[in-house]
Design a protein around this motif. Structure first.
Motif, mmCIF file in Angstrom:
data_model
loop_
_atom_site.group_PDB
_atom_site.id
_atom_site.type_symbol
_atom_site.label_atom_id
_atom_site.label_comp_id
_atom_site.label_asym_id
_atom_site.label_seq_id
_atom_site.Cartn_x
_atom_site.Cartn_y
_atom_site.Cartn_z
ATOM 1 N N LYS A 102 -26.128 7.703 -25.718
ATOM 2 C CA LYS A 102 -25.252 8.653 -25.019
ATOM 3 C C LYS A 102 -26.048 9.933 -24.759
ATOM 4 O O LYS A 102 -26.252 10.736 -25.662
ATOM 5 N N ALA A 103 -26.492 10.102 -23.542
ATOM 6 C CA ALA A 103 -27.335 11.243 -23.188
ATOM 7 C C ALA A 103 -26.560 12.558 -23.158
ATOM 8 O O ALA A 103 -27.133 13.628 -23.378
ATOM 9 N N ASP A 104 -25.258 12.508 -22.917
ATOM 10 C CA ASP A 104 -24.458 13.731 -22.764
ATOM 11 C C ASP A 104 -23.616 14.050 -23.994
ATOM 12 O O ASP A 104 -22.503 14.528 -23.894
ATOM 13 N N SER A 105 -24.164 13.818 -25.170
ATOM 14 C CA SER A 105 -23.450 14.079 -26.419
ATOM 15 C C SER A 105 -23.244 15.582 -26.619
ATOM 16 O O SER A 105 -24.060 16.395 -26.190
ATOM 17 N N ALA A 106 -22.181 15.940 -27.318
ATOM 18 C CA ALA A 106 -21.955 17.340 -27.694
ATOM 19 C C ALA A 106 -23.018 17.821 -28.677
ATOM 20 O O ALA A 106 -23.209 19.014 -28.850
ATOM 21 N N TYR A 107 -23.713 16.873 -29.324
ATOM 22 C CA TYR A 107 -24.758 17.200 -30.294
ATOM 23 C C TYR A 107 -26.111 16.745 -29.758
ATOM 24 O O TYR A 107 -26.796 15.928 -30.354
ATOM 25 N N TYR A 108 -26.450 17.248 -28.595
ATOM 26 C CA TYR A 108 -27.708 17.005 -27.905
ATOM 27 C C TYR A 108 -27.749 15.597 -27.330
ATOM 28 O O TYR A 108 -27.421 15.397 -26.178
ATOM 29 N N ARG A 109 -28.166 14.603 -28.080
ATOM 30 C CA ARG A 109 -28.161 13.198 -27.690
ATOM 31 C C ARG A 109 -27.552 12.401 -28.836
ATOM 32 O O ARG A 109 -27.569 12.860 -29.966
ATOM 33 N N ALA A 110 -27.082 11.190 -28.518
ATOM 34 C CA ALA A 110 -26.496 10.372 -29.585
ATOM 35 C C ALA A 110 -26.790 8.899 -29.332
ATOM 36 O O ALA A 110 -26.896 8.461 -28.188
ATOM 37 N N ILE A 111 -26.921 8.165 -30.431
ATOM 38 C CA ILE A 111 -27.096 6.717 -30.402
ATOM 39 C C ILE A 111 -25.980 6.126 -31.256
ATOM 40 O O ILE A 111 -25.846 6.464 -32.439
ATOM 41 N N HIS A 112 -25.180 5.262 -30.656
ATOM 42 C CA HIS A 112 -24.008 4.708 -31.329
ATOM 43 C C HIS A 112 -24.385 3.597 -32.312
ATOM 44 O O HIS A 112 -25.208 2.740 -32.014
ATOM 45 N N ILE A 113 -23.746 3.638 -33.488
ATOM 46 C CA ILE A 113 -23.875 2.605 -34.521
ATOM 47 C C ILE A 113 -22.645 1.710 -34.421
ATOM 48 O O ILE A 113 -21.521 2.209 -34.339
ATOM 49 N N SER A 114 -22.821 0.405 -34.478
ATOM 50 C CA SER A 114 -21.734 -0.543 -34.225
ATOM 51 C C SER A 114 -20.698 -0.639 -35.354
ATOM 52 O O SER A 114 -20.114 -1.700 -35.560
ATOM 53 N N TYR A 115 -20.456 0.437 -36.068
ATOM 54 C CA TYR A 115 -19.389 0.491 -37.069
ATOM 55 C C TYR A 115 -18.060 0.653 -36.342
ATOM 56 O O TYR A 115 -17.989 1.447 -35.410
ATOM 57 N N PRO A 116 -17.003 -0.044 -36.731
ATOM 58 C CA PRO A 116 -16.895 -0.995 -37.830
ATOM 59 C C PRO A 116 -17.338 -2.393 -37.404
ATOM 60 O O PRO A 116 -17.077 -2.822 -36.289
ATOM 61 N N ASN A 117 -17.989 -3.098 -38.340
ATOM 62 C CA ASN A 117 -18.318 -4.496 -38.086
ATOM 63 C C ASN A 117 -17.145 -5.357 -38.573
ATOM 64 O O ASN A 117 -16.112 -4.828 -39.011
ATOM 65 N N GLU A 118 -17.278 -6.666 -38.500
ATOM 66 C CA GLU A 118 -16.173 -7.561 -38.866
ATOM 67 C C GLU A 118 -15.749 -7.367 -40.326
ATOM 68 O O GLU A 118 -14.561 -7.345 -40.638
ATOM 69 N N GLU A 119 -16.723 -7.214 -41.220
ATOM 70 C CA GLU A 119 -16.402 -7.005 -42.637
ATOM 71 C C GLU A 119 -15.613 -5.704 -42.834
ATOM 72 O O GLU A 119 -14.638 -5.672 -43.590
ATOM 73 N N ASP A 120 -16.010 -4.643 -42.123
ATOM 74 C CA ASP A 120 -15.300 -3.366 -42.218
ATOM 75 C C ASP A 120 -13.866 -3.494 -41.708
ATOM 76 O O ASP A 120 -12.932 -2.945 -42.300
ATOM 77 N N ARG A 121 -13.679 -4.224 -40.605
ATOM 78 C CA ARG A 121 -12.329 -4.401 -40.049
ATOM 79 C C ARG A 121 -11.446 -5.219 -40.996
ATOM 80 O O ARG A 121 -10.278 -4.892 -41.192
ATOM 81 N N LEU A 122 -12.015 -6.270 -41.613
ATOM 82 C CA LEU A 122 -11.236 -7.071 -42.564
ATOM 83 C C LEU A 122 -10.844 -6.245 -43.793
ATOM 84 O O LEU A 122 -9.707 -6.339 -44.273
ATOM 85 N N ARG A 123 -11.786 -5.455 -44.301
ATOM 86 C CA ARG A 123 -11.506 -4.606 -45.459
ATOM 87 C C ARG A 123 -10.381 -3.620 -45.129
ATOM 88 O O ARG A 123 -9.435 -3.453 -45.899
ATOM 89 N N ALA A 124 -10.490 -2.971 -43.958
ATOM 90 C CA ALA A 124 -9.469 -2.001 -43.569
ATOM 91 C C ALA A 124 -8.111 -2.676 -43.382
ATOM 92 O O ALA A 124 -7.083 -2.132 -43.808
ATOM 93 N N ALA A 125 -8.101 -3.862 -42.781
ATOM 94 C CA ALA A 125 -6.839 -4.587 -42.592
ATOM 95 C C ALA A 125 -6.216 -4.929 -43.942
ATOM 96 O O ALA A 125 -5.002 -4.793 -44.121
#
Length: 185
Positions: A102-125
């Motif tokens: 993401k070149a237009d981030s509010a914090y200069y530039r940003a690279i997205h991390i694929s959180y939540p993954n499937e394990e994170d979604r199952l835990r939250a559910a």
């Protein structure tokens, strides 16, 4: 206790045990950590893995099992423990993908991390909570009165991982979309 509640509790226990055994198996750092890893500038080529060690507040750019760069990072206000839900100020732990830039981030530039993954979604559910999202590696806060060095000594994000702007520039060039990231406790 209903069968659904019992199932959720058993699923949560299984997920937590699996996460604990995964971290125990990967708790040893590669022998290359601490050998030749520094803050040199310049192009380093493409990396095949990014490793974040939360307890050491560090990020390592790896290629073929060797450390190419090491950065000091800032995280969320509560850096200890895995991110469970939206707003908990924690940085997730586990294996993810750096899935877009993401070149237009509010914090200069940003690279997205694929959180939540499937394990994170199952835990939250299983817990009946929202796992949150929009976890990024990004640059400095443009509204901060702190110097970049001062900011990196504090955990000031909402769960993201912050680098100095020149470091996010280097990371931006060193990774391709789809590069894996491991975030260790």
């Amino acid at each position: 206790m209903t069968m659904q509640t019992l199932f959720k509790q058993l699923l949560l226990c299984a997920l937590l045990l699996n996460t604990s055994s995964t971290w125990a198996a990967s708790s040893q750092q590669p022998a290359t950590f601490g050998h030749g890893a520094n803050h040199n500038t310049g192009l380093i080529g493409k990396v095949d893995l990014v490793i974040v060690n939360k307890s050491q507040a560090s990020m390592h750019l790896m290629r073929d099992g060797k450390v190419l760069r090491r950065y000091t990072i800032a995280m969320g206000d509560r850096p200890t423990g895995h991110k469970l839900q939206e707003g908990d100020q924690r940085t997730p732990e586990g294996r993810y993908i750096l899935d877009y830039k993401k070149a237009d981030s509010a914090y200069y530039r940003a690279i997205h991390i694929s959180y939540p993954n499937e394990e994170d979604r199952l835990r939250a559910a299983a817990l009946g909570i929202d796992p949150g999202g929009q976890i990024m590696i990004h640059g400095q806060n443009p509204n901060s009165s702190l110097t970049p060095d001062e900011a990196q000594r504090l955990n000031w994000t909402d769960g993201c991982i912050a680098l100095k702007n020149h470091e996010i520039d280097e990371l931006w060039q060193a990774i391709e979309t789809g590069t894996p990231i491991e975030i260790w406790p």
